[in-house]
Design an enzyme around this catalytic site. Structure first.
Site, PDB file in Angstrom:
ATOM      1  N   LEU A  39      58.293  47.165 104.863  1.00 10.15           N
ATOM      2  CA  LEU A  39      57.624  46.458 103.611  1.00 10.15           C
ATOM      3  C   LEU A  39      57.395  45.239 103.661  1.00 10.15           C
ATOM      4  O   LEU A  39      57.818  44.551 103.526  1.00 10.15           O
ATOM      5  CB  LEU A  39      58.549  46.682 102.360  1.00 10.15           C
ATOM      6  CG  LEU A  39      58.146  46.845 101.079  1.00 10.15           C
ATOM      7  CD1 LEU A  39      59.148  47.332 100.002  1.00 10.15           C
ATOM      8  CD2 LEU A  39      57.446  45.624 100.528  1.00 10.15           C
TER       9      LEU A  39
ATOM     10  N   GLU B 292      53.340  43.592 103.888  1.00 13.60           N
ATOM     11  CA  GLU B 292      51.892  43.740 104.129  1.00 13.60           C
ATOM     12  C   GLU B 292      51.041  43.034 105.461  1.00 13.60           C
ATOM     13  O   GLU B 292      50.258  43.441 105.971  1.00 13.60           O
ATOM     14  CB  GLU B 292      51.089  43.435 102.880  1.00 13.60           C
ATOM     15  CG  GLU B 292      51.383  44.379 101.752  1.00 13.60           C
ATOM     16  CD  GLU B 292      52.795  43.945 101.096  1.00 13.60           C
ATOM     17  OE1 GLU B 292      53.452  43.149 101.318  1.00 13.60           O
ATOM     18  OE2 GLU B 292      53.121  44.988 100.229  1.00 13.60           O
TER      19      GLU B 292
ATOM     20  N   GLN C 159      49.292  49.446  99.556  1.00 11.14           N
ATOM     21  CA  GLN C 159      49.573  50.332  98.565  1.00 11.14           C
ATOM     22  C   GLN C 159      49.113  49.970  97.232  1.00 11.14           C
ATOM     23  O   GLN C 159      48.744  50.784  96.629  1.00 11.14           O
ATOM     24  CB  GLN C 159      51.324  50.214  98.279  1.00 11.14           C
ATOM     25  CG  GLN C 159      52.026  51.393  97.635  1.00 11.14           C
ATOM     26  CD  GLN C 159      53.442  51.552  97.904  1.00 11.14           C
ATOM     27  OE1 GLN C 159      53.960  50.536  97.296  1.00 11.14           O
ATOM     28  NE2 GLN C 159      53.840  52.432  98.597  1.00 11.14           N
ATOM     29  N   PHE C 160      48.807  48.592  97.037  1.00  7.21           N
ATOM     30  CA  PHE C 160      47.721  48.097  95.985  1.00  7.21           C
ATOM     31  C   PHE C 160      47.035  46.861  96.491  1.00  7.21           C
ATOM     32  O   PHE C 160      47.641  46.281  97.116  1.00  7.21           O
ATOM     33  CB  PHE C 160      48.726  47.669  94.695  1.00  7.21           C
ATOM     34  CG  PHE C 160      49.397  48.999  94.113  1.00  7.21           C
ATOM     35  CD1 PHE C 160      48.980  49.608  93.337  1.00  7.21           C
ATOM     36  CD2 PHE C 160      50.830  49.297  94.638  1.00  7.21           C
ATOM     37  CE1 PHE C 160      49.561  50.967  92.570  1.00  7.21           C
ATOM     38  CE2 PHE C 160      51.325  50.379  93.989  1.00  7.21           C
ATOM     39  CZ  PHE C 160      50.806  51.113  92.787  1.00  7.21           C
TER      40      PHE C 160
ATOM     41  N   HIS D 234      49.640  44.918  90.090  1.00  5.64           N
ATOM     42  CA  HIS D 234      49.145  46.093  90.578  1.00  5.64           C
ATOM     43  C   HIS D 234      47.725  46.403  90.537  1.00  5.64           C
ATOM     44  O   HIS D 234      47.022  47.212  91.152  1.00  5.64           O
ATOM     45  CB  HIS D 234      49.986  47.507  90.228  1.00  5.64           C
ATOM     46  CG  HIS D 234      51.587  47.330  90.603  1.00  5.64           C
ATOM     47  ND1 HIS D 234      52.324  46.465  90.493  1.00  5.64           N
ATOM     48  CD2 HIS D 234      51.922  48.364  91.691  1.00  5.64           C
ATOM     49  CE1 HIS D 234      53.532  46.972  90.821  1.00  5.64           C
ATOM     50  NE2 HIS D 234      53.253  47.947  91.849  1.00  5.64           N
TER      51      HIS D 234
HETATM   52  C1  LIG Z   1      54.519  42.902  97.931  1.00  2.04           C
HETATM   53  C2  LIG Z   1      54.866  44.267  97.176  1.00  2.04           C
HETATM   54  N1  LIG Z   1      54.389  45.309  98.146  1.00  2.04           N
HETATM   55  C3  LIG Z   1      54.298  46.628  97.641  1.00  2.04           C
HETATM   56  C4  LIG Z   1      54.803  46.626  96.423  1.00  2.04           C
HETATM   57  C5  LIG Z   1      55.242  48.140  95.956  1.00  2.04           C
HETATM   58  N2  LIG Z   1      56.675  48.372  95.681  1.00  2.04           N
HETATM   59  C6  LIG Z   1      57.189  48.276  94.535  1.00  2.04           C
HETATM   60  S1  LIG Z   1      58.795  48.878  94.644  1.00  2.04           S
HETATM   61  C7  LIG Z   1      58.503  49.034  96.337  1.00  2.04           C
HETATM   62  C8  LIG Z   1      59.929  49.332  97.162  1.00  2.04           C
HETATM   63  C9  LIG Z   1      61.092  48.404  96.857  1.00  2.04           C
HETATM   64  O1  LIG Z   1      62.081  48.452  97.656  1.00  2.04           O
HETATM   65  P1  LIG Z   1      63.445  47.422  97.580  1.00  2.04           P
HETATM   66  O2  LIG Z   1      62.796  46.172  97.943  1.00  2.04           O
HETATM   67  O3  LIG Z   1      64.394  48.181  98.526  1.00  2.04           O
HETATM   68  O4  LIG Z   1      63.909  47.562  96.170  1.00  2.04           O
HETATM   69  P2  LIG Z   1      64.597  48.882  95.394  1.00  2.04           P
HETATM   70  O5  LIG Z   1      63.291  49.295  94.852  1.00  2.04           O
HETATM   71  O6  LIG Z   1      65.126  49.765  96.177  1.00  2.04           O
HETATM   72  O7  LIG Z   1      65.503  48.164  94.494  1.00  2.04           O
HETATM   73  C10 LIG Z   1      57.411  48.816  96.823  1.00  2.04           C
HETATM   74  C11 LIG Z   1      56.817  49.210  98.141  1.00  2.04           C
HETATM   75  C12 LIG Z   1      55.328  45.554  95.607  1.00  2.04           C
HETATM   76  N3  LIG Z   1      55.729  45.778  94.372  1.00  2.04           N
HETATM   77  N4  LIG Z   1      55.074  44.371  96.089  1.00  2.04           N
END
Ligand SMILES: Cc1ncc(C[n+]2csc(CCOP(=O)(O)OP(=O)(O)O)c2C)c(N)n1
Lengths: 357, 326
Positions: free
Chosen positions: B58, B60, B82-83, B129
C-alpha cells in the site's frame, strides 16, 4: 513492574490472556476493577455500534463505515493505557472506541458517517486529531505533535494508530526515522489485522514481523497478541512509561484480525478464506475478556444485561440526535476553509447558498 | 458490437492488450484476487497470473516509482491508483520522474506507462477520494492526460495510450463506471489523442467538458433546448494534448462558450480552455466565456457534494447568461 520485557519484536506475540479467559498464575491486571468493567463495556458498545451502523448504512441513513469487529482488545487495551487528560490519540479510521475514551462522542461519529464535516470536529479540550482517510498521513503529524508538546514542557504521550497496509507508505518510514532522531514521546501503534482491504499482510511485507522494524529506527518494538486485552494494555503501559520518562518512541505491533468486511462497501467473501475466519473467531477478543471477568466474579450475567440495555439507550439517543441535527447545509462547504476567505470564495458561497434556498 | 459500461470496456481493453503484448504488467492495490475496487481488473490475475497482475504494497509512491524502473527494464507497466486523490502520494514520481524521464535521459529511457485512476465525485466516497485533480497533472510537461466520457472512447483511448510511447494519466470517471453505457465495437481500434468529439450538435452555445462533466453538459443542453436555446456539447477527450484547432472551430461556429468541470474554479483546467478560446477564436465571440465549476473550497464531505458539484441547473444559468437572457 511490567511482566513484559522490551525489544522483543517477535517472532511470537506476547500473550497474557488465553483464548479461554485464563491468565498466568498470580497475574493481576494493572487496571482497577471499575476500569476493567469500563473497558469491557466499551467493547460491547463497539460491537453494537458495528451492527447498528451496518443496518443504518443499508437503510441509506449512513455513508461508508469501517467496523472495529475483531480489533476491540487492540484498540481499547491500548487506549486504556493512556491518560485522556494529557495524552493524545491520533487515529486512522477504525479506532472509534479509543476516540470515545478520549472524549469524542457517538453523535459526532454518526454525523461523520452521515458525511457531515462537523463530525470530524473534535470537541475542545479533547486530545484527538481528526479521523484520517489518507493512509499513513497522520503518522508524521503524531511525531510533530509529540515533539511539539515536549518542546513546550508537557509530559504528554501521543499514540498514533495505523494499519499494516498504511505501514507500507513512505510517511511511516519518514515519521519513525524522525521520531527516533528527536526521541519524541510517541507510540506507533500498528494494528496488524492481516488485511488491507483484500491485500493480505504477506503482500505488505517480506518480514515475519513489523515490530522488528523498530530496531532500524533506534527504538524498541513490541509484538503482542492483539486479541489479548492484557498483553496490549501492558505493552502500551510500558511504551507510555518510556515516552513519559523521556526515553523516546516505541513501535507496537498488535497482531489481531479483521473479522468483518473492510467497510460497508466491501465484499470479503471474494478474498477471505472462511476457514481462516472461523479460526480467528475462536480467538474473539471480547469473549476472552468476558470469560476472565466472569471467572473473577467481576461480571455477572445480570450486570452485563444492564450494560447492554444502557448501551442500547445511549446509541439510540445518539442516532436520534444526529438525525435530528441532519447532515449537510450548503454553507458548510465554505465554512472553515480560510480564516480570511478570498472574496471570490465568498461570491461562490453566495451563489451556491442562494441557489439552495 | 456490444453495449458495455465504462468499467467493462476498460477491463476488456486491458485483457485484449495483455493478450497482445506480454510486456504489459499491471500493478496496484487490490487489483488481483479482488479484481480491483471497481472490478476493472476482474479475473485478470486468474487469466494472466500473479507475475503480471500484481497486488502491490500500500504505497502509491512505490507503485508508480517502480513502474519507472520496470519501464527502464523494457516492460510496459500499467499502474493503477485506487483513487486519483491518492496520486498525491505518488506526485513526485509522476510529475518529477515519469513525466520527465524521457527528457532527463534524452530518450534513452522512454516511459510507456499508463497510470489508470478513477476520479471525480458524487458517489458518496469518504474524504480525499473524489477530487478532480486533472489540472495538476496537465501542468506536468511530459505527461499526457486522457479523460474519456464514453465506454467507446475509453476503449479506443486506452488502447492508444497502451500502444503509445509516452506516459499517460488515464482518468476514469468513477461516477460513470456503471452509469455510462454505450456501444463498443468488438474489434480493436485506437482513437488519436488531441481530437475532440462533438457529443451533441447545436448552434447557439458551445458547452465544453470532459469526463463525467460531459453528461452534466448534455443534461444542461436538454434543459436549454426546452427554452429554445440550441447547445453544442464538446467532449475534449484528452486535455494533453488539447485539440486547439477543434476547440476554436467549435466555438467559432456558435460564438458563445461555457466550460463545465468538476474541479475548483481557480487554476482549474477550464482556465486553460478559456485562454485557448480567447487566443484562437476571439473575433468569433459574442459573449464572455463562462465557467461552471466547483467552488474554491476543498472537496467536501459526502452530504455536501451535490451542492458542491456543477449541475445541469447551474450550467443552464451560465447558458442563459451568455445568451444575454439573465
Ligand atoms: C493513501 C491512500 N491510499 C489508498 C487508500 C484506499 N484505502 C482505504 S483503506 C485501505 C486499506 C488500509 O489498510 P490498513 O492500513 O491495513 O488498515 P485497515 O483498513 O486494515 O484497518 C486502502 C487501500 C487510502 N485511503 N489512502
Amino acid at each position: 513492574m511490567s511482566i513484559l520485557t522490551t525489544s522483543t519484536g517477535g517472532p511470537t506475540p506476547v500473550r497474557i490472556l488465553a483464548p479461554d479467559g485464563s491468565v498466568p498464575d498470580g497475574y493481576r491486571p494493572p487496571l482497577p476493577d471499575s476500569e476493567l468493567l469500563a473497558a469491557y463495556r466499551l467493547m460491547l458498545m463497539s460491537r453494537r455500534v458495528d451492527e447498528r451502523a451496518f443496518n443504518l448504512q443499508r437503510q441509506g441513513r449512513l455513508g461508508v463505515f469501517s467496523p472495529v469487529n475483531g480489533q476491540e482488545a487492540s484498540v481499547i487495551g491500548s487506549a486504556f493505557a493512556l491518560d485522556p487528560t494529557r495524552d493524545w490519540v491520533v487515529p486512522q479510521y477504525r479506532e472509534l472506541p479509543a476516540m470515545l475514551r478520549q472524549g469524542y462522542t457517538l453523535e459526532r461519529f454518526l454525523l461523520y458517517c452521515m458525511g457531515d464535516p462537523e463530525g470530524n470536529r473534535m470537541p475542545d479540550g479533547v486530545n484527538l486529531l481528526p479521523i484520517q482517510i489518507s493512509l499513513a498521513a497522520q503518522i508524521p503529524h503524531a511525531v510533530g505533535l509529540a515533539w511539539g508538546l515536549r518542546h513546550q514542557g508537557r509530559d504528554s504521550v501521543v499514540c498514533v494508530y495505523f494499519g499494516d497496509g498504511a505501514s507500507s507508505e513512505g510517511d511511516f518510514h519518514e515519521a519513525c526515522n524522525l521520531a527516533g532522531v528527536r526521541r519524541a514521546p510517541v507510540i506507533f501503534f500498528l494494528q496488524n489485522n492481516r488485511w488491507a482491504i483484500s491485500t493480505p499482510v504477506s503482500k505488505q511485507t517480506g518480514a515475519d514481523s513489523f515490530a522488528t522494524r523498530a530496531t532500524g529506527y533506534g527504538f524498541p518494538g513490541e509484538l503482542v497478541d492483539g486479541n489479548d486485552f492484557f498483553a496490549v494494555h501492558e505493552a502500551t503501559l510500558l511504551a507510555v512509561a518510556r515516552a513519559r520518562a523521556g526515553e523516546g518512541p516505541t513501535l507496537i505491533e498488535s497482531r489481531t484480525y479483521r473479522m468483518g468486511p473492510h467497510n460497508t462497501a466491501d465484499d470479503p467473501t471474494r478474498y477471505v478464506d472462511p476457514e481462516e475466519l472461523e479460526a480467528y473467531r475462536a480467538l474473539d477478543p471480547v469473549a476472552r475478556v468476558r470469560s476472565f471477568l466472569l471467572e473473577a466474579e467481576l461480571l455477572s450475567e445480570e450486570l452485563e444485561h444492564r450494560m447492554r440495555a444502557e448501551i442500547e439507550e445511549e446509541l439510540a439517543a445518539a442516532v436520534a440526535a444526529a438525525e435530528a441535527r441532519g447532515a449537510g447545509r450548503p454553507e458548510q462547504i465554505f465554512d472553515h476553509v480560510y480564516a480570511d476567505p478570498p472574496p471570490r470564495l465568498l461570491d461562490q458561497r453566495d451563489a451556491i447558498t442562494g441557489e439552495a434556498q | 458490437m456490444a453495449t458495455l459500461n465504462m468499467v467493462q470496456a476498460i477491463r476488456a481493453t486491458l485483457e485484449r492488450e495483455m493478450e497482445r503484448d506480454e510486456r504489459i504488467i499491471l500493478l496496484g492495490q487490490d487489483i488481483g484476487r479482488n479484481g480491483g475496487m471497481f472490478r476493472a481488473t476482474d479475473g485478470l490475475q486468474e487469466r494472466f497470473g500473479e507475475a503480471r497482475v500484481v497486488d502491490m504494497p500500500l504505497a502509491e509512491g512505490v507503485i508508480v516509482g517502480s513502474a519507472v524502473g520496470l519501464a527502464c527494464s523494457g516492460l510496459r507497466p500499467i499502474p493503477e491508483l485506487q483513487f486519483l486523490g491518492f496520486g498525491s502520494q505518488a506526485f513526485h514520481q509522476i510529475e518529477g520522474q515519469v513525466a520527465r524521464m524521457r527528457f532527463r535521459s534524452q530518450s534513452r529511457y522512454p516511459m510507456p506507462i499508463v497510470i489508470r485512476a478513477p476520479f471525480g465525485g458524487n458517489v458518496r466516497t469518504p474524504e480525499l477520494h473524489s477530487d478532480a485533480h486533472e489540472a495538476k497533472y496537465a501542468n506536468s510537461p511530459g505527461l499526457k492526460v486522457v479523460t474519456p466520457a464514453s465506454a467507446h472512447d475509453a476503449k479506443g483511448l486506452l488502447t492508444e495510450a497502451i500502444r503509445g510511447e509516452d506516459p499517460v494519466l488515464f482518468c476514469e470517471p468513477l461516477r460513470g463506471y456503471r452509469l455510462i453505457k454505450d456501444a463498443v465495437p468488438d474489434e480493436d481500434y485506437t482513437l488519436p489523442f488531441g481530437r475532440l468529439r462533438i457529443a451533441r450538435p447545436g448552434s447557439d452555445v458551445t458547452l465544453v467538458a470532459w469526463s463525467a462533466a460531459v453528461v452534466v453538459a448534455e443534461q444542461a443542453a436538454e434543459l436549454a433546448e426546452q427554452e429554445g436555446i440550441s447547445c453544442q456539447v464538446v467532449d475534449l477527450r484528452t486535455l494533453v494534448p488539447l485539440d486547439v484547432e477543434g476547440l476554436a472551430k467549435a466555438v467559432s461556429a456558435t460564438g458563445r462558450a461555457v466550460v463545465v468541470h468538476e474541479a475548483p474554479l481557480t487554476a482549474g483546467f477550464g482556465a486553460e480552455v478559456v485562454a485557448t478560446i480567447v487566443e484562437h477564436a476571439f473575433s468569433a465571440l459574442s459573449a464572455p466565456v463562462l465557467r461552471v465549476t466547483a467552488p474554491d473550497a476543498p472537496y467536501p464531505f459526502s452530504s455536501l457534494e451535490r451542492a458542491y458539484l456543477p449541475s445541469a441547473e447551474r450550467s443552464l444559468g451560465a447558458i442563459r447568461r451568455v445568451m444575454g437572457a439573465a
